[in-house]
Design an enzyme around this catalytic site. Structure first.
Site, PDB file in Angstrom:
ATOM      1  CG  PHE A  24      -2.096   0.889   1.097  1.00 25.24           C
ATOM      2  CD1 PHE A  24      -3.210   0.495   0.376  1.00 25.24           C
ATOM      3  CD2 PHE A  24      -2.094   2.136   1.691  1.00 25.24           C
ATOM      4  CE1 PHE A  24      -4.312   1.327   0.249  1.00 25.24           C
ATOM      5  CE2 PHE A  24      -3.187   2.978   1.570  1.00 25.24           C
ATOM      6  CZ  PHE A  24      -4.299   2.573   0.847  1.00 25.24           C
ATOM      7  CB  ALA A  58       1.038  -0.576   7.763  1.00 24.69           C
ATOM      8  CG  LEU A  59      -3.455  -2.648   9.989  1.00 22.47           C
ATOM      9  CD1 LEU A  59      -4.970  -2.601   9.844  1.00 22.47           C
ATOM     10  CD2 LEU A  59      -3.043  -2.479  11.448  1.00 22.47           C
ATOM     11  CD  GLU A  60      -2.662  -6.476   5.907  1.00 20.75           C
ATOM     12  OE1 GLU A  60      -3.811  -6.423   6.405  1.00 20.75           O
ATOM     13  OE2 GLU A  60      -2.118  -5.486   5.355  1.00 20.75           O
ATOM     14  CB  ALA A  82       4.266   4.776   3.267  1.00 15.60           C
ATOM     15  CB  VAL A  83       0.491   4.682   7.823  1.00 18.07           C
ATOM     16  CG1 VAL A  83      -0.978   4.917   8.166  1.00 18.07           C
ATOM     17  CG2 VAL A  83       0.855   3.205   7.990  1.00 18.07           C
ATOM     18  CD  GLU A  87     -11.256  13.741   3.084  1.00 18.41           C
ATOM     19  OE1 GLU A  87     -12.453  13.423   3.250  1.00 18.41           O
ATOM     20  OE2 GLU A  87     -10.856  14.369   2.096  1.00 18.41           O
ATOM     21  CG  HIS A  90      -8.037   3.166   8.175  1.00 19.24           C
ATOM     22  ND1 HIS A  90      -8.461   1.972   8.720  1.00 19.24           N
ATOM     23  CD2 HIS A  90      -7.135   2.834   7.218  1.00 19.24           C
ATOM     24  CE1 HIS A  90      -7.852   0.970   8.119  1.00 19.24           C
ATOM     25  NE2 HIS A  90      -7.047   1.466   7.201  1.00 19.24           N
TER      26      HIS A  90
END
Length: 168
Positions: A24, A58-60, A82-83, A87, A90
């Site tokens: 992502f 990122a959660l994985e 990268a997170v 808006e 999350h």
């Protein structure tokens, strides 16, 4: 008074490094990976001693790190992702949960984990940081892998003595 002091060791020769990269925000994550791998090579880690796996986001990352740690094949692990704030709430959820999971893997398995999951307000900040943070992750992984080995050696032969006592 003189005290003992460990000098940082950035010699990556012979170290096995596992990298988990989120897909992502792929352009940023690819930039992180490119600079990280380039720096690992500069530090003496060979390509055959690096394994790169990718995950959706990122959660994985923590689960993939856990599987690599369980294999006992690596001296250090690196998390790349990268997170970027959107808006909704999350962003906070993904940032906090991925960070906590990454930290827990290092502590639970006693393996150094360099966390280079960027958390930024926008794409521009992520792009501006990706090269430097990728390099930093490589240096952290190599330094901490060497430190872990040095600190394990502080115990000397205590483990062997305990094993002999248990056998008797």
């Amino acid at each position: 008074m003189e005290i003992g002091q460990y000098q940082p060791n950035l010699d990556g020769d012979g170290l096995r490094i596992g990298i988990v990269q989120a897909r992502f925000n792929e352009p940023v994550c690819n930039g992180l990976a490119d600079s990280c791998i380039e720096e690992l090579e500069r530090l003496g880690v060979t390509g055959e001693d690096v394994l790169l796996v990718t995950v959706p986001g990122a959660l994985e990352i923590p689960l993939a790190l856990q599987k690599l740690a369980e294999s006992a094949q690596f001296d250090a692990l690196i998390a790349l992702g990268a997170v970027i704030r959107g808006e909704t709430y999350h962003f906070e959820l993904v940032s906090n949960e991925s960070g906590a999971g990454i930290t827990r893997i290092g502590l639970d398995f006693g393996i150094p984990v360099a966390n280079a999951v960027l958390t930024t307000e926008n794409d521009e900040q992520a792009v501006a940081r990706m090269t430097e943070k990728g390099r930093d992750a490589a240096r952290v992984a190599v330094e901490m892998a060497n430190l872990a080995v040095a600190l394990e050696q502080l115990g000397g032969d205590d483990d062997e003595e305990e094993d002999e006592e248990e056998e008797a």
